[in-house]
Design a protein around this motif. Structure first.
Motif, PDB file in Angstrom:
ATOM      1  N   PHE A  10      20.316  52.047 -11.426  1.00 32.01           N
ATOM      2  CA  PHE A  10      20.584  51.015 -12.434  1.00 32.01           C
ATOM      3  C   PHE A  10      22.016  50.501 -12.329  1.00 32.01           C
ATOM      4  CE2 PHE A  10      16.988  52.849 -15.140  1.00 32.01           C
ATOM      5  CZ  PHE A  10      16.130  51.815 -14.808  1.00 32.01           C
ATOM      6  N   PHE A  11      22.964  51.386 -12.034  1.00 25.86           N
ATOM      7  CA  PHE A  11      24.342  50.942 -11.810  1.00 25.86           C
ATOM      8  C   PHE A  11      24.409  50.017 -10.599  1.00 25.86           C
ATOM      9  CE2 PHE A  11      25.991  55.009 -13.953  1.00 25.86           C
ATOM     10  CZ  PHE A  11      26.049  54.364 -15.184  1.00 25.86           C
ATOM     11  N   LEU A  12      23.649  50.362  -9.553  1.00 26.04           N
ATOM     12  CA  LEU A  12      23.597  49.510  -8.362  1.00 26.04           C
ATOM     13  C   LEU A  12      22.968  48.158  -8.706  1.00 26.04           C
ATOM     14  CD1 LEU A  12      24.148  49.455  -5.298  1.00 26.04           C
ATOM     15  CD2 LEU A  12      21.825  50.307  -4.952  1.00 26.04           C
ATOM     16  N   GLY A  13      21.924  48.197  -9.535  1.00 26.72           N
ATOM     17  CA  GLY A  13      21.295  46.955  -9.971  1.00 26.72           C
ATOM     18  C   GLY A  13      22.237  46.092 -10.788  1.00 26.72           C
ATOM     19  N   ALA A  14      23.095  46.725 -11.600  1.00 26.41           N
ATOM     20  CA  ALA A  14      24.090  45.978 -12.370  1.00 26.41           C
ATOM     21  C   ALA A  14      25.063  45.263 -11.436  1.00 26.41           C
ATOM     22  CB  ALA A  14      24.839  46.924 -13.307  1.00 26.41           C
ATOM     23  N   PHE A  15      25.433  45.941 -10.356  1.00 30.42           N
ATOM     24  CA  PHE A  15      26.329  45.326  -9.362  1.00 30.42           C
ATOM     25  C   PHE A  15      25.654  44.123  -8.708  1.00 30.42           C
ATOM     26  CE2 PHE A  15      27.561  45.047  -4.864  1.00 30.42           C
ATOM     27  CZ  PHE A  15      28.911  44.747  -5.003  1.00 30.42           C
ATOM     28  N   PHE A  16      24.387  44.287  -8.295  1.00 24.31           N
ATOM     29  CA  PHE A  16      23.659  43.191  -7.655  1.00 24.31           C
ATOM     30  C   PHE A  16      23.489  42.009  -8.616  1.00 24.31           C
ATOM     31  CE2 PHE A  16      21.486  46.439  -4.714  1.00 24.31           C
ATOM     32  CZ  PHE A  16      22.460  46.249  -3.759  1.00 24.31           C
TER      33      PHE A  16
ATOM     34  N   LEU B 221      24.694  36.595 -10.606  1.00 25.07           N
ATOM     35  CA  LEU B 221      25.208  35.724 -11.672  1.00 25.07           C
ATOM     36  C   LEU B 221      26.227  34.733 -11.119  1.00 25.07           C
ATOM     37  CD1 LEU B 221      25.378  34.970 -14.658  1.00 25.07           C
ATOM     38  CD2 LEU B 221      27.055  36.797 -14.946  1.00 25.07           C
ATOM     39  N   TYR B 222      27.121  35.204 -10.256  1.00 22.93           N
ATOM     40  CA  TYR B 222      28.095  34.302  -9.645  1.00 22.93           C
ATOM     41  C   TYR B 222      27.405  33.284  -8.745  1.00 22.93           C
ATOM     42  CZ  TYR B 222      32.298  36.649 -11.305  1.00 22.93           C
ATOM     43  OH  TYR B 222      33.301  37.141 -12.116  1.00 22.93           O
ATOM     44  N   ALA B 223      26.329  33.717  -8.058  1.00 26.97           N
ATOM     45  CA  ALA B 223      25.584  32.786  -7.210  1.00 26.97           C
ATOM     46  C   ALA B 223      24.886  31.721  -8.057  1.00 26.97           C
ATOM     47  CB  ALA B 223      24.559  33.558  -6.378  1.00 26.97           C
TER      48      ALA B 223
ATOM     49  N   ARG C 276      26.017  30.619 -10.921  1.00 27.08           N
ATOM     50  CA  ARG C 276      27.083  29.713 -11.390  1.00 27.08           C
ATOM     51  C   ARG C 276      27.503  28.741 -10.291  1.00 27.08           C
ATOM     52  NH1 ARG C 276      31.506  33.333 -14.505  1.00 27.08           N
ATOM     53  NH2 ARG C 276      32.410  31.242 -14.779  1.00 27.08           N
ATOM     54  N   ARG C 277      27.330  29.145  -9.029  1.00 25.46           N
ATOM     55  CA  ARG C 277      27.612  28.249  -7.900  1.00 25.46           C
ATOM     56  C   ARG C 277      26.395  27.403  -7.547  1.00 25.46           C
ATOM     57  NH1 ARG C 277      29.949  33.059  -5.805  1.00 25.46           N
ATOM     58  NH2 ARG C 277      28.149  33.272  -4.402  1.00 25.46           N
ATOM     59  N   GLU C 278      25.342  27.532  -8.376  1.00 25.04           N
ATOM     60  CA  GLU C 278      24.097  26.771  -8.214  1.00 25.04           C
ATOM     61  C   GLU C 278      23.363  27.110  -6.918  1.00 25.04           C
ATOM     62  OE1 GLU C 278      24.923  22.652  -8.691  1.00 25.04           O
ATOM     63  OE2 GLU C 278      25.387  22.842 -10.834  1.00 25.04           O
ATOM     64  N   LYS C 279      23.570  28.338  -6.444  1.00 23.73           N
ATOM     65  CA  LYS C 279      22.817  28.791  -5.287  1.00 23.73           C
ATOM     66  C   LYS C 279      21.402  29.182  -5.697  1.00 23.73           C
ATOM     67  CE  LYS C 279      23.103  31.978  -1.378  1.00 23.73           C
ATOM     68  NZ  LYS C 279      23.885  33.074  -0.744  1.00 23.73           N
ATOM     69  N   TYR C 280      21.260  29.734  -6.904  1.00 19.49           N
ATOM     70  CA  TYR C 280      19.954  30.057  -7.477  1.00 19.49           C
ATOM     71  C   TYR C 280      19.813  29.310  -8.800  1.00 19.49           C
ATOM     72  CZ  TYR C 280      20.271  33.981  -4.208  1.00 19.49           C
ATOM     73  OH  TYR C 280      20.437  34.738  -3.090  1.00 19.49           O
ATOM     74  N   PHE C 281      18.568  29.166  -9.242  1.00 20.36           N
ATOM     75  CA  PHE C 281      18.321  28.459 -10.488  1.00 20.36           C
ATOM     76  C   PHE C 281      18.636  29.346 -11.688  1.00 20.36           C
ATOM     77  CE2 PHE C 281      14.361  30.544  -9.303  1.00 20.36           C
ATOM     78  CZ  PHE C 281      13.986  31.170 -10.487  1.00 20.36           C
ATOM     79  N   LYS C 282      18.867  28.730 -12.821  1.00 17.77           N
ATOM     80  CA  LYS C 282      19.161  29.457 -14.051  1.00 17.77           C
ATOM     81  C   LYS C 282      17.910  30.212 -14.512  1.00 17.77           C
ATOM     82  CE  LYS C 282      22.673  26.149 -15.476  1.00 17.77           C
ATOM     83  NZ  LYS C 282      23.093  25.113 -16.447  1.00 17.77           N
ATOM     84  N   GLY C 283      18.085  31.468 -14.842  1.00 18.05           N
ATOM     85  CA  GLY C 283      16.961  32.329 -15.190  1.00 18.05           C
ATOM     86  C   GLY C 283      16.544  33.244 -14.060  1.00 18.05           C
ATOM     87  N   PHE C 284      17.144  33.055 -12.884  1.00 18.96           N
ATOM     88  CA  PHE C 284      16.795  33.863 -11.714  1.00 18.96           C
ATOM     89  C   PHE C 284      17.139  35.332 -11.935  1.00 18.96           C
ATOM     90  CE2 PHE C 284      17.517  35.741  -7.561  1.00 18.96           C
ATOM     91  CZ  PHE C 284      16.451  35.271  -6.817  1.00 18.96           C
ATOM     92  N   ASN C 285      18.227  35.584 -12.658  1.00 21.23           N
ATOM     93  CA  ASN C 285      18.660  36.961 -12.899  1.00 21.23           C
ATOM     94  C   ASN C 285      17.652  37.734 -13.740  1.00 21.23           C
ATOM     95  OD1 ASN C 285      20.623  38.680 -12.014  1.00 21.23           O
ATOM     96  ND2 ASN C 285      22.172  38.051 -13.481  1.00 21.23           N
ATOM     97  N   LEU C 286      16.975  37.050 -14.651  1.00 26.18           N
ATOM     98  CA  LEU C 286      15.953  37.700 -15.480  1.00 26.18           C
ATOM     99  C   LEU C 286      14.781  38.161 -14.625  1.00 26.18           C
ATOM    100  CD1 LEU C 286      14.771  38.524 -18.205  1.00 26.18           C
ATOM    101  CD2 LEU C 286      13.900  36.185 -18.453  1.00 26.18           C
TER     102      LEU C 286
END
Length: 221
Positions: free
Chosen positions: A109-115, A120-122, A124-134
């Motif tokens: 889970f700590f590793l998942g938090a890092f990923f 999240l930064y990706a 914000r750079r619009e590399k992935y769509f919003k909601g991708f982290n969920l």
């Protein structure tokens, strides 16, 4: 948080209805009749955040990604608490190494938090769509839970009905197929590159072999 705890308790009571029935006191008295559903808590938290964002006129997809790293971090810390509380005692597992399952989960889970922080930064750079982290959170959490459910007791996980395990496999398969579809151009592009590289290597080998054959025939003549 309140919505998450309520849905967590409600889910656990429904899944264990034979022990609770319609008794409101058993539902309220958590100390006397303990039990919470972690999947229920996650679903309740998502619902609670959705209602909160809706009341503040904030788009859910634009805000939910920021809660994922801290959620995975909280899960990792919670698993450390599970280990020291002795919830996974040696009476429930067969081998000594399995008694450290909460610590293994905590590290993952700590590793998942890092990923998720990197994702999240990706976003914000619009590399992935919003909601991708969920979606990543649902995939990663179901992967960790599903794997360790099988490791601890594979017979119960595969042949027995366990709500958390079943839901983990459903979420894992669904999110995995979604990721394969989402990254299909990248995957297929990479496969084409590998095939082209392989074809080039085979072509060079064939040219070398044919060249050696021609040189050998020239020497004989």
């Amino acid at each position: 948080l309140g919505v998450g705890l309520f849905i967590s308790r409600l889910t656990y009571v429904i899944l264990n209805f034979k022990d609770f029935g319609f008794s409101l006191l058993k539902f309220i008295l958590v100390n006397g009749f303990p039990g919470l559903s972690l999947y229920g808590f996650i679903g309740g938290m998502i619902l609670g955040l959705y209602l909160f964002f809706l009341s503040r006129k904030i788009k859910f997809r634009e805000a939910i990604d920021y809660f994922i790293p801290s959620s995975l971090l909280a899960l990792g810390i919670g698993q450390i608490g599970v280990y020291f509380s002795g919830s996974e005692s040696l009476t429930k597992v067969k081998y000594l190494l399995l008694s450290f399952v909460p610590l293994y989960k905590s590290l993952l889970f700590f590793l998942g938090a890092f990923f998720s922080h990197k994702i999240l930064y990706a976003i914000r750079r619009e590399k992935y769509f919003k909601g991708f982290n969920l979606i990543f959170f649902l995939w990663y959490y179901s992967l960790v839970v599903g794997i360790f459910d099988v490791v601890v007791d594979w017979r119960k996980a595969i042949f027995g009905f366990n709500f958390d395990t079943l839901l983990s496999f459903v979420l894992l398969l669904t999110s995995t197929f979604y990721f394969l579809y989402y990254f299909r151009s990248l995957v297929f592009g990479r496969l084409k590159e590998i095939r082209k590289q392989g074809a080039k290597k085979n072509g060079k080998k064939n040219q070398q072999i044919s060249g050696k054959g021609i040189q050998g025939e020239a020497r004989k003549t």
